[in-house]
Scaffold this active site. Structure first.
Site, mmCIF file in Angstrom:
data_model
loop_
_atom_site.group_PDB
_atom_site.id
_atom_site.type_symbol
_atom_site.label_atom_id
_atom_site.label_comp_id
_atom_site.label_asym_id
_atom_site.label_seq_id
_atom_site.Cartn_x
_atom_site.Cartn_y
_atom_site.Cartn_z
ATOM 1 N N ASP A 173 53.054 -17.134 0.272
ATOM 2 C CA ASP A 173 52.327 -18.067 -0.556
ATOM 3 C C ASP A 173 51.323 -17.436 -0.668
ATOM 4 O O ASP A 173 50.218 -16.376 0.116
ATOM 5 C CB ASP A 173 53.277 -19.287 -0.077
ATOM 6 C CG ASP A 173 52.533 -20.284 -0.938
ATOM 7 O OD1 ASP A 173 52.491 -19.689 -2.186
ATOM 8 O OD2 ASP A 173 52.416 -21.485 -0.709
ATOM 9 N N GLY A 174 50.445 -17.910 -2.071
ATOM 10 C CA GLY A 174 49.716 -17.516 -1.705
ATOM 11 C C GLY A 174 48.440 -18.271 -1.347
ATOM 12 O O GLY A 174 48.092 -19.189 -0.624
ATOM 13 N N ALA A 175 46.993 -18.177 -2.630
ATOM 14 C CA ALA A 175 46.397 -18.895 -1.656
ATOM 15 C C ALA A 175 44.965 -19.405 -2.960
ATOM 16 O O ALA A 175 44.629 -18.459 -3.539
ATOM 17 C CB ALA A 175 45.142 -18.994 -0.598
ATOM 18 N N ASP A 176 44.541 -20.495 -3.274
ATOM 19 C CA ASP A 176 43.419 -20.606 -4.044
ATOM 20 C C ASP A 176 41.618 -20.000 -3.436
ATOM 21 O O ASP A 176 41.105 -19.351 -3.801
ATOM 22 C CB ASP A 176 42.898 -22.102 -4.532
ATOM 23 C CG ASP A 176 43.851 -22.498 -4.877
ATOM 24 O OD1 ASP A 176 44.907 -21.660 -5.996
ATOM 25 O OD2 ASP A 176 44.786 -22.994 -4.405
ATOM 26 N N GLY B 146 46.217 -25.695 -5.748
ATOM 27 C CA GLY B 146 45.913 -25.334 -6.504
ATOM 28 C C GLY B 146 47.211 -25.775 -8.117
ATOM 29 O O GLY B 146 46.844 -26.059 -9.164
ATOM 30 N N GLY C 203 53.341 -20.766 -7.361
ATOM 31 C CA GLY C 203 52.198 -20.107 -8.170
ATOM 32 C C GLY C 203 52.531 -19.093 -8.416
ATOM 33 O O GLY C 203 53.276 -18.206 -8.554
ATOM 34 N N SER C 204 51.623 -18.055 -9.240
ATOM 35 C CA SER C 204 51.600 -16.685 -10.153
ATOM 36 C C SER C 204 52.196 -15.512 -9.220
ATOM 37 O O SER C 204 52.571 -15.004 -9.367
ATOM 38 C CB SER C 204 50.598 -16.558 -11.230
ATOM 39 O OG SER C 204 49.632 -16.411 -10.346
ATOM 40 N N GLU D 114 54.353 -26.896 0.860
ATOM 41 C CA GLU D 114 53.455 -25.780 1.402
ATOM 42 C C GLU D 114 53.195 -25.966 2.321
ATOM 43 O O GLU D 114 53.281 -25.048 3.787
ATOM 44 C CB GLU D 114 52.063 -25.023 0.107
ATOM 45 C CG GLU D 114 52.467 -24.877 -0.761
ATOM 46 C CD GLU D 114 51.677 -24.080 -1.861
ATOM 47 O OE1 GLU D 114 51.749 -23.981 -3.156
ATOM 48 O OE2 GLU D 114 50.188 -24.803 -1.638
HETATM 49 C C1 5RP Z 1 49.993 -23.754 -5.549
HETATM 50 C C2 5RP Z 1 48.964 -23.157 -3.698
HETATM 51 C C3 5RP Z 1 49.076 -21.583 -4.608
HETATM 52 O O1 5RP Z 1 49.546 -20.946 -4.017
HETATM 53 C C4 5RP Z 1 47.475 -20.902 -5.627
HETATM 54 O O2 5RP Z 1 47.210 -22.270 -6.189
HETATM 55 C C5 5RP Z 1 47.312 -19.606 -5.848
HETATM 56 O O3 5RP Z 1 47.944 -19.481 -7.060
HETATM 57 P P1 5RP Z 1 47.864 -18.151 -8.116
HETATM 58 O O4 5RP Z 1 48.922 -16.770 -7.217
HETATM 59 O O5 5RP Z 1 47.996 -18.236 -8.949
HETATM 60 O O6 5RP Z 1 46.392 -17.881 -7.831
HETATM 61 O O7 5RP Z 1 48.334 -23.069 -3.425
HETATM 62 O O8 5RP Z 1 49.453 -25.574 -4.396
#
Ligand code: 5RP
Length: 227
Positions: free
Chosen positions: A89-92, A104, A33-34, A111
């Protein structure tokens, strides 16, 4: 501060977390993700102290390799008896209990696998991701393509509105169905229930194995929350 600046700040904090919590030569799990991309950019500065990485998507693998950072196969890591002390890692969406919606970016299955192997899951988010109740963000479900119609029907019976994510094929060759309109009061229970639907590969609830640490970027600085 803009959302991009917040993401940048939390990516830097995650790099500092790795430097202070992960021994030199250890393997770092890297999300997708970003925000994870910015973390990869930060890792480039400390690549000499890494014993390699495990990536949760082809996109992250490519970005890591672009910096000359070694990306290891998870099977090889596990078979060698090596550990992944930290997965970043990130999360939505994330709650104060550190339960999350992820996927997302369509990378939820890999993941979840890397997170399951890692000792500590460090979630990196900006403050917009912190919620009281999960479900405003549509819940991603990875589905075997031939099962999409019947899985969508089963998801509809649970009270959500399933929508196929058009044009998306996951790294595993599957489809994504996003479930809109859920208010998730029992994330761990729903995570288990969704996995019982035949044709579902994984769902984007990370509650049974949530994050251990949340680095949350706010206008006042990066807050650390633990479970
Ligand atoms: C990808 C994910 C990402 O961690 C999540 O979508 C968050 O993304 P971003 O850092 O772009 O907001 O679960 O599958």
């Amino acid at each position: 501060m803009t959302q991009d600046e917040l993401k940048q700040a939390v990516a830097r904090a995650a790099r500092d977390y790795v430097v202070s919590h992960v021994p030199e030569g250890a393997i770092v799990g890297v999300g997708t993700g970003s925000t994870a991309n910015l973390f990869i950019d930060e890792l480039a500065a400390i690549k000499g102290r890494l014993g390699g990485t495990v990536a949760s998507s082809e996109a992250s693998k490519k970005r890591l390799e672009g910096y000359g950072i070694e990306v290891l196969e998870l099977n090889a890591v596990v078979e060698a008896g090596r550990e992944i002390p930290v997965y970043v890692d990130g999360a939505d969406e994330i709650t104060a209990r550190l339960e999350m919606i992820k996927g997302g970016g369509a990378a939820l299955t890999r993941e979840k696998i890397v997170a399951a192997v890692a000792k500590t899951f460090v979630c990196v988010c900006d403050q917009s991701k912190l919620v009281q109740t999960l479900g405003t963000f549509p819940l991603p479900i990875e589905v075997i393509p031939m099962a999409c119609a019947q899985v969508a029907r089963a998801l509809g019976k649970l009270g959500g509105q399933p929508k196929l994510r058009a044009g998306v094929v996951t790294d595993n060759g599957n489809a994504i169905i996003d479930v809109h309109g859920l208010s998730i009061t029992d994330p761990a229970g729903l995570e288990t229930e969704l996995n019982q639907i035949v044709g579902v590969v994984t769902n984007g609830l990370f509650a049974r194995r949530g994050a251990d640490v949340l680095l949350l970027a706010t206008a006042e600085g990066v807050r650390t929350m633990t479970r």
